[in-house]
Design a protein around this motif. Structure first.
Motif, mmCIF file in Angstrom:
data_model
loop_
_atom_site.group_PDB
_atom_site.id
_atom_site.type_symbol
_atom_site.label_atom_id
_atom_site.label_comp_id
_atom_site.label_asym_id
_atom_site.label_seq_id
_atom_site.Cartn_x
_atom_site.Cartn_y
_atom_site.Cartn_z
ATOM 1 N N MET A 214 0.830 -1.205 0.000
ATOM 2 C CA MET A 214 0.000 0.000 0.000
ATOM 3 C C MET A 214 0.864 1.254 0.000
ATOM 4 O O MET A 214 0.522 2.252 -0.631
ATOM 5 C CB MET A 214 -0.935 -0.009 1.213
ATOM 6 C CG MET A 214 -1.993 -1.100 1.160
ATOM 7 S SD MET A 214 -2.940 -1.210 2.696
ATOM 8 C CE MET A 214 -3.745 0.399 2.690
ATOM 9 N N ARG A 215 1.996 1.199 0.716
ATOM 10 C CA ARG A 215 2.891 2.363 0.740
ATOM 11 C C ARG A 215 3.470 2.644 -0.640
ATOM 12 O O ARG A 215 3.784 3.783 -0.969
ATOM 13 C CB ARG A 215 4.031 2.126 1.738
ATOM 14 C CG ARG A 215 3.601 2.128 3.190
ATOM 15 C CD ARG A 215 4.809 2.078 4.116
ATOM 16 N NE ARG A 215 4.404 1.843 5.488
ATOM 17 C CZ ARG A 215 4.388 0.644 6.067
ATOM 18 N NH1 ARG A 215 4.782 -0.413 5.389
ATOM 19 N NH2 ARG A 215 3.997 0.503 7.319
ATOM 20 N N THR A 216 3.649 1.585 -1.425
ATOM 21 C CA THR A 216 4.208 1.759 -2.776
ATOM 22 C C THR A 216 3.109 1.855 -3.825
ATOM 23 O O THR A 216 3.385 1.780 -5.026
ATOM 24 C CB THR A 216 5.147 0.588 -3.111
ATOM 25 O OG1 THR A 216 4.422 -0.644 -3.003
ATOM 26 C CG2 THR A 216 6.327 0.554 -2.157
ATOM 27 N N ASP A 217 1.861 1.991 -3.361
ATOM 28 C CA ASP A 217 0.703 2.148 -4.256
ATOM 29 C C ASP A 217 0.478 0.943 -5.154
ATOM 30 O O ASP A 217 -0.125 1.066 -6.230
ATOM 31 C CB ASP A 217 0.845 3.412 -5.119
ATOM 32 C CG ASP A 217 0.664 4.680 -4.297
ATOM 33 O OD1 ASP A 217 -0.094 4.620 -3.318
ATOM 34 O OD2 ASP A 217 1.288 5.697 -4.636
ATOM 35 N N ASP A 218 0.944 -0.227 -4.731
ATOM 36 C CA ASP A 218 0.685 -1.437 -5.507
ATOM 37 C C ASP A 218 -0.606 -2.072 -4.984
ATOM 38 O O ASP A 218 -0.608 -3.178 -4.435
ATOM 39 C CB ASP A 218 1.862 -2.407 -5.394
ATOM 40 C CG ASP A 218 1.860 -3.448 -6.510
ATOM 41 O OD1 ASP A 218 0.800 -3.613 -7.152
ATOM 42 O OD2 ASP A 218 2.896 -4.078 -6.746
ATOM 43 N N ILE A 219 -1.711 -1.342 -5.167
ATOM 44 C CA ILE A 219 -2.995 -1.774 -4.628
ATOM 45 C C ILE A 219 -3.482 -3.050 -5.306
ATOM 46 O O ILE A 219 -4.084 -3.919 -4.676
ATOM 47 C CB ILE A 219 -4.046 -0.659 -4.786
ATOM 48 C CG1 ILE A 219 -3.572 0.615 -4.075
ATOM 49 C CG2 ILE A 219 -5.391 -1.096 -4.226
ATOM 50 C CD1 ILE A 219 -3.361 0.470 -2.599
ATOM 51 N N ALA A 220 -3.200 -3.183 -6.606
ATOM 52 C CA ALA A 220 -3.686 -4.349 -7.345
ATOM 53 C C ALA A 220 -3.133 -5.646 -6.753
ATOM 54 O O ALA A 220 -3.869 -6.615 -6.549
ATOM 55 C CB ALA A 220 -3.305 -4.229 -8.816
ATOM 56 N N LEU A 221 -1.818 -5.679 -6.447
ATOM 57 C CA LEU A 221 -1.221 -6.882 -5.874
ATOM 58 C C LEU A 221 -1.708 -7.102 -4.449
ATOM 59 O O LEU A 221 -2.019 -8.225 -4.048
ATOM 60 C CB LEU A 221 0.302 -6.790 -5.905
ATOM 61 C CG LEU A 221 1.069 -8.019 -5.395
ATOM 62 C CD1 LEU A 221 0.624 -9.282 -6.126
ATOM 63 C CD2 LEU A 221 2.569 -7.816 -5.540
ATOM 64 N N ALA A 222 -1.807 -6.023 -3.679
ATOM 65 C CA ALA A 222 -2.299 -6.142 -2.301
ATOM 66 C C ALA A 222 -3.712 -6.719 -2.287
ATOM 67 O O ALA A 222 -4.060 -7.531 -1.412
ATOM 68 C CB ALA A 222 -2.275 -4.784 -1.613
ATOM 69 N N SER A 223 -4.530 -6.333 -3.260
ATOM 70 C CA SER A 223 -5.926 -6.760 -3.286
ATOM 71 C C SER A 223 -6.084 -8.256 -3.500
ATOM 72 O O SER A 223 -7.129 -8.825 -3.178
ATOM 73 C CB SER A 223 -6.682 -5.996 -4.377
ATOM 74 O OG SER A 223 -6.688 -4.610 -4.096
ATOM 75 N N ASP A 224 -5.059 -8.902 -4.060
ATOM 76 C CA ASP A 224 -5.129 -10.349 -4.259
ATOM 77 C C ASP A 224 -5.232 -11.105 -2.941
ATOM 78 O O ASP A 224 -5.634 -12.268 -2.919
ATOM 79 C CB ASP A 224 -3.889 -10.844 -5.017
ATOM 80 C CG ASP A 224 -3.874 -10.399 -6.467
ATOM 81 O OD1 ASP A 224 -4.948 -10.019 -6.985
ATOM 82 O OD2 ASP A 224 -2.792 -10.427 -7.080
ATOM 83 N N SER A 230 -10.774 -3.787 -4.017
ATOM 84 C CA SER A 230 -9.569 -2.974 -3.911
ATOM 85 C C SER A 230 -9.892 -1.492 -3.783
ATOM 86 O O SER A 230 -9.064 -0.714 -3.296
ATOM 87 C CB SER A 230 -8.677 -3.196 -5.137
ATOM 88 O OG SER A 230 -9.358 -2.828 -6.322
ATOM 89 N N GLN A 231 -11.087 -1.082 -4.178
ATOM 90 C CA GLN A 231 -11.460 0.327 -4.098
ATOM 91 C C GLN A 231 -11.392 0.847 -2.670
ATOM 92 O O GLN A 231 -11.084 2.011 -2.425
ATOM 93 C CB GLN A 231 -12.885 0.534 -4.651
ATOM 94 C CG GLN A 231 -13.308 2.000 -4.750
ATOM 95 C CD GLN A 231 -12.406 2.788 -5.687
ATOM 96 O OE1 GLN A 231 -12.014 2.282 -6.741
ATOM 97 N NE2 GLN A 231 -12.071 4.009 -5.311
ATOM 98 N N ILE A 232 -11.640 -0.035 -1.708
ATOM 99 C CA ILE A 232 -11.570 0.368 -0.300
ATOM 100 C C ILE A 232 -10.164 0.843 0.040
ATOM 101 O O ILE A 232 -9.971 1.856 0.713
ATOM 102 C CB ILE A 232 -11.993 -0.799 0.612
ATOM 103 C CG1 ILE A 232 -13.478 -1.113 0.408
ATOM 104 C CG2 ILE A 232 -11.717 -0.478 2.085
ATOM 105 C CD1 ILE A 232 -13.962 -2.307 1.193
#
Length: 405
Positions: A214-224, A230-232
């Motif tokens: 999340m700190r690196t704005d890699d929301i797509a990978l975090a959402s997995d 992931s919008q949250i």
């Protein structure tokens, strides 16, 4: 739905953020004991690391309810942002006050009996253990490392190895809290499918790794690794939230006097001088530099973070000791579903602790110490809202519990 609730499963959590591993833990725990209700005691706006939670506590509550919880209560700030021992004591006290039957926690070992043996030794602290502990402390090792080696000498290498794992450590503290408070909780554990500090991998559930993404704005990978859209996460502004807090805490250190620093929780052995000296470093000054400069083998980074949190919220050693002298004095309900409501309705006459559902009207139940703790909870929530960029303060007065039908 049955009108009479026979047994409740208790879980202690931060859900920072709630991920697939947490959902697995809830479901696996429910499969073990088949509870009539699952109750979660959860940290509020700030977590044990002394940093802001990723998501608003009501968002985290709603996600927990969707993930299998029936009733979510808030762990008050004095315990939520404390070290493992006090964190466990406060949460166990709330579950016991609610008459939960079971406490389930995740652990790397998955072996409740071996963890009980360690917890028993640490609770009893027989003379031979104290002697081993003091011997290692005198050699300059940290308390945690000294305790681990003392356990190794008495219970063997496998017990010491278990103590080196973060979830085992917290589980041991839960077991100690149950023993010392004589709580009527039957502990069970679920083996974790991945370690807390693992990097993200196909079978690893790691809150810290998700926060790093999340700190690196890699929301797509975090959402997995999250059981919700992931919008949250995209709407959280987590990077700016942490940055604002770190800048504020560092600025507070610049203006703090030595007596003020000396009066903070966990500041001992001249640590106030080390803290003050970081503000005089000609090479630069930042929150992370404070952590790096003050921490050592004897002083873990987590302890420095908690000190800076207490400085940011003006929490003194004197006040925290007064709060810790008793159990959490109220049960704050963040949210519930039908099963949670049925549990409260069935058990409310047996629960001696005041239950806060509407904070504004329910405060009449509280004595002065309890009002002071609730006031601290509200200051912490105000701080979180302000750091997040929300103009609305005293949100605790206005926000009703999350109700799921």
């Amino acid at each position: 739905m049955e009108a009479f609730i026979l047994k409740a499963l208790g879980i202690i959590a931060e859900y920072n953020p709630f991920h697939n591993g947490h959902r697995f833990h809830i479901r696996a725990s429910q499969e073990k004991v088949h509870p009539d209700a699952t109750i979660v005691v959860m940290s509020g706006p700030f977590v044990q690391r002394g940093t802001p939670a990723v998501l608003d506590k009501w968002q985290r509550c709603r996600i927990a309810l969707a993930g299998g919880a029936d009733l979510v209560c808030e762990l008050p700030v004095p315990w939520a942002t404390a070290g493992a021992e006090k964190f466990a004591e406060g949460a166990v006290a709330i579950l016991d006050a609610l008459h939960c039957t079971y406490l389930s926690f995740g652990s790397e070992s998955g072996d409740i009996e071996s963890l009980k043996k360690i917890a028993h030794l640490l609770s009893e602290e027989p003379p031979v253990f104290q002697s081993e502990l003091k011997k290692r402390l005198k050699r300059g090792a940290s308390f945690a490392k000294s305790r681990e080696k003392a356990v190794c000498s008495l219970l063997g290498r496998s017990a010491a190895d278990a103590m080196a794992k973060p979830n085992n450590i917290l589980g041991i503290e839960y077991l100690k809290a149950i023993t010392r408070s004589h709580a009527h909780l039957h502990p069970i554990t679920v083996k974790r499918r991945g370690a807390l500090h693992d990097q993200i991998a196909s079978d690893s559930f790691s809150s810290s790794a998700i926060r790093q993404l999340m700190r690196t704005d890699d929301i797509a990978l975090a959402s997995d690794y999250l059981p919700y859209p992931s919008q949250i996460l995209k709407d959280t502004h987590f990077c700016s939230l942490e940055t604002h807090f770190e800048n504020f805490a560092a600025a507070k250190l610049l203006t703090a006097s030595l007596p003020q620093l000396r009066g903070l929780p966990e500041v001992t052995e001249g640590l106030e001088f080390a803290l003050q000296n970081t503000a005089r470093d000609p090479q630069g000054f930042s929150y992370q530099q404070i952590i790096d400069c003050v921490s050592s083998k004897r002083i873990p980074k987590s302890r420095v973070r908690r000190i800076l949190f207490n400085l940011a919220l003006n929490i003194s050693k004197q006040s925290i000791d007064q709060f810790w002298a008793c159990a959490p004095p109220y049960i704050r309900i963040l949210g519930m579903n039908d099963r949670g409501r049925a549990f409260l309705a069935e058990n409310k006459k047996k629960i001696d602790c005041p239950i806060l559902i509407n904070v504004k009207s329910n405060q009449t139940q509280l004595n002065q110490p309890a009002k002071e703790i609730l006031g601290l909870d509200m200051r912490a929530q105000n701080m979180w809202n302000y750091l997040h960029g929300d103009a609305l303060l005293f949100h605790d007065y206005r926000h009703p519990p999350v109700l799921v039908f």
